[in-house]
Write an enzyme that holds these catalytic residues in place. Structure first.
Site, short mmCIF file in Angstrom:
data_model
loop_
_atom_site.label_atom_id
_atom_site.label_comp_id
_atom_site.label_asym_id
_atom_site.label_seq_id
_atom_site.Cartn_x
_atom_site.Cartn_y
_atom_site.Cartn_z
N VAL A 56 0.86 -1.18 0.00
CA VAL A 56 0.00 0.00 0.00
C VAL A 56 0.89 1.23 0.00
O VAL A 56 1.84 1.34 0.78
CB VAL A 56 -0.95 0.02 1.23
CG1 VAL A 56 -1.70 1.34 1.31
CG2 VAL A 56 -1.94 -1.15 1.15
N GLY A 101 4.63 4.02 2.96
CA GLY A 101 4.07 2.82 2.34
C GLY A 101 4.26 1.63 3.26
O GLY A 101 4.96 1.74 4.28
N LYS A 102 3.65 0.53 2.95
CA LYS A 102 3.86 -0.68 3.77
C LYS A 102 3.47 -1.90 2.96
O LYS A 102 2.67 -1.80 2.02
CB LYS A 102 2.97 -0.63 5.01
CG LYS A 102 3.42 -1.57 6.13
CD LYS A 102 4.50 -0.92 6.94
CE LYS A 102 4.96 -1.75 8.11
NZ LYS A 102 5.76 -0.94 9.02
N GLY A 103 4.04 -3.04 3.31
CA GLY A 103 3.69 -4.26 2.59
C GLY A 103 3.66 -5.46 3.51
O GLY A 103 3.95 -5.35 4.70
#
Ligand code: GLU
Length: 414
Positions: A56, A101-103
């Site tokens: 995201v 962001g992050k995943g």
């Protein structure tokens, strides 16, 4: 409340005082992009497992999207969405030139062997590759991912790019573009923040007792540096259980123990008494440091927390309801977006070193880290005093102002 809703709640608490246009608020409450991918893995016994992967990208007004990725069964779109927004606020709160962001992959990495985990990582990279890049979106370690995983990551990314794109991910091993001090950075930053708070409160670190929930990379280094500063660490825990000792735990010995123990956990560590998670969180200590997962301090237990100081080393360990109860009770809380920003700050230094192909010594890294953390802490502390805000709302206020300013300068709204 879901994690994305909780992050939005904290954002809104600060936004109330900022007179944001509704459209701008809406832009900041919504991620710019969300990617869901299928991550298939043929395990060594021949079975096919299919996991869900996520990246995201919340906001890139101030610079490339930045934030780690985790391997954990609880990963889902809502969690990643909330954590991506937290990264935007974190990078802005400490004033490093990144967005958020992050995943993650919804997988229990403890069910996979190393070869399977490497294959899973490489497949995840190829699936998210279309939207990441050295100057676009730069992943890093998070829960259950480490330098070794970042090494696999960069190898696959280089292969796909047909280029050396080492700045596409941070937290790498030193020999392939990692930075000195990155492994320890999150915990070092938490300790720097804690000690700064004690200084402004006029408290002596050597008289403080501390409980740390979580003994992964973050929790163990946090405990290590506070132990080094003379604090008495009386309780720590990891997924294998809680470990207490009123005389103070020997943190370096516990870290050594984990290096050789099964799954690198504390299970079986001899020089401590077993304690429950509730005993750790609700024990009589001066400083409580949740350094594990989200949603640990909630409306169920916040009234029983005895520590007058809470330092959020984990991301989102306190729910909005828990936060309100702690505030009412006058507990001083240093929020995640400030307390644990040391990790991403040294990721920033790693990226700068990669882009310049010029590597710093460890003292340089740590001096810059200390300067950034102290400046961020002091700005947030002063604003909180000036406007009678909690440290969380003060941190969000500074972060939101910086992001909105960047959006304005780019002409994203007039
Ligand atoms: N996962 C860490 C965090 O939540 C570090 C992120 C990074 O280095 O990009 O802040």
């Amino acid at each position: 409340m879901s994690l994305a809703a909780a992050t939005k709640y904290f954002f809104e608490q600060a936004a109330q005082g900022l007179d944001l246009e509704p459209g701008v608020k809406q832009m900041l409450e919504t991620p710019q992009r969300e990617l869901l991918v299928q991550v298939p893995l043929v395990k060594e016994d021949g079975t096919l497992e299919v996991y869900s992967g996520f990246r995201v990208q919340h906001n890139d007004a101030r610079g490339p999207f930045k934030g780690g990725f985790r391997f954990h069964p609880s990963v889902d779109l809502d969690e990643v969405r909330g954590l991506a927004a937290l990264m935007t606020w974190k990078c802005a709160a400490v004033n490093i030139p990144y967005g958020g962001g992050k995943g993650g992959v919804a997988v229990d990495p403890f069910t996979l062997n190393k070869r399977e985990l490497k294959q899973l990582t490489r497949t995840f990279v190829s699936k998210i590759f279309p939207i990441i890049g050295q100057k676009v979106d730069v992943p890093a370690p998070d829960v259950n991912t480490n330098a070794e995983v970042m090494g696999w990551f960069v190898d696959k990314a280089n292969e796909l790019a047909r280029d050396d794109v080492r700045g596409i991910v941070t937290g790498k091993p030193i020999g392939i573009g990692g930075s000195l001090g990155r492994t320890e950075a999150t915990g070092r930053g938490v300790a720097l923040t804690t000690l700064r708070l004690l200084k402004w409160l006029g408290k002596d670190p050597t008289k403080m007792t501390v409980a740390v929930q979580g003994f992964g990379n973050n929790g163990s280094w946090t405990a290590y540096y506070l132990h080094q500063a003379g604090c008495r660490i009386v309780a720590v825990s990891d997924v294998s259980g809680g470990f207490g000792n009123e005389e103070g735990l020997d943190i370096p010995a516990m870290m050594e123990y984990c290096k050789t123990s099964d799954k690198h956990l504390l299970a079986g560590y001899p020089d401590a008494d077993p304690i429950s998670n509730a005993e750790l969180l609700e024990g009589k200590v001066d400083i409580l440091i949740p350094a594990a997962l989200e949603n640990q301090i909630t409306k169920e237990n916040a009234a029983r927390i005895q520590a007058p100081i809470v330092i959020e080393a984990a991301n989102a360990p306190t729910t909005p309801e828990g936060d309100a109860i702690l505030n009412e009770r006058g507990i001083t809380l240093v929020p995640d977006i400030l307390a644990n920003a040391g990790g991403v700050t040294v990721s920033y230094f790693e990226w700068v070193q990669n882009l310049q192909s010029f590597y710093w010594d460890e003292d340089t890294v740590n001096t810059h880290l200390t300067n950034i953390m102290h400046k961020a802490f002091d700005d947030i502390w002063n604003l909180a005093k000036e406007r009678d805000l909690t440290l969380r709302t003060a941190a969000y206020t500074i972060a939101i102002e910086r992001v909105v300013e960047a959006m304005k300068m780019k002409g994203l709204f007039v």
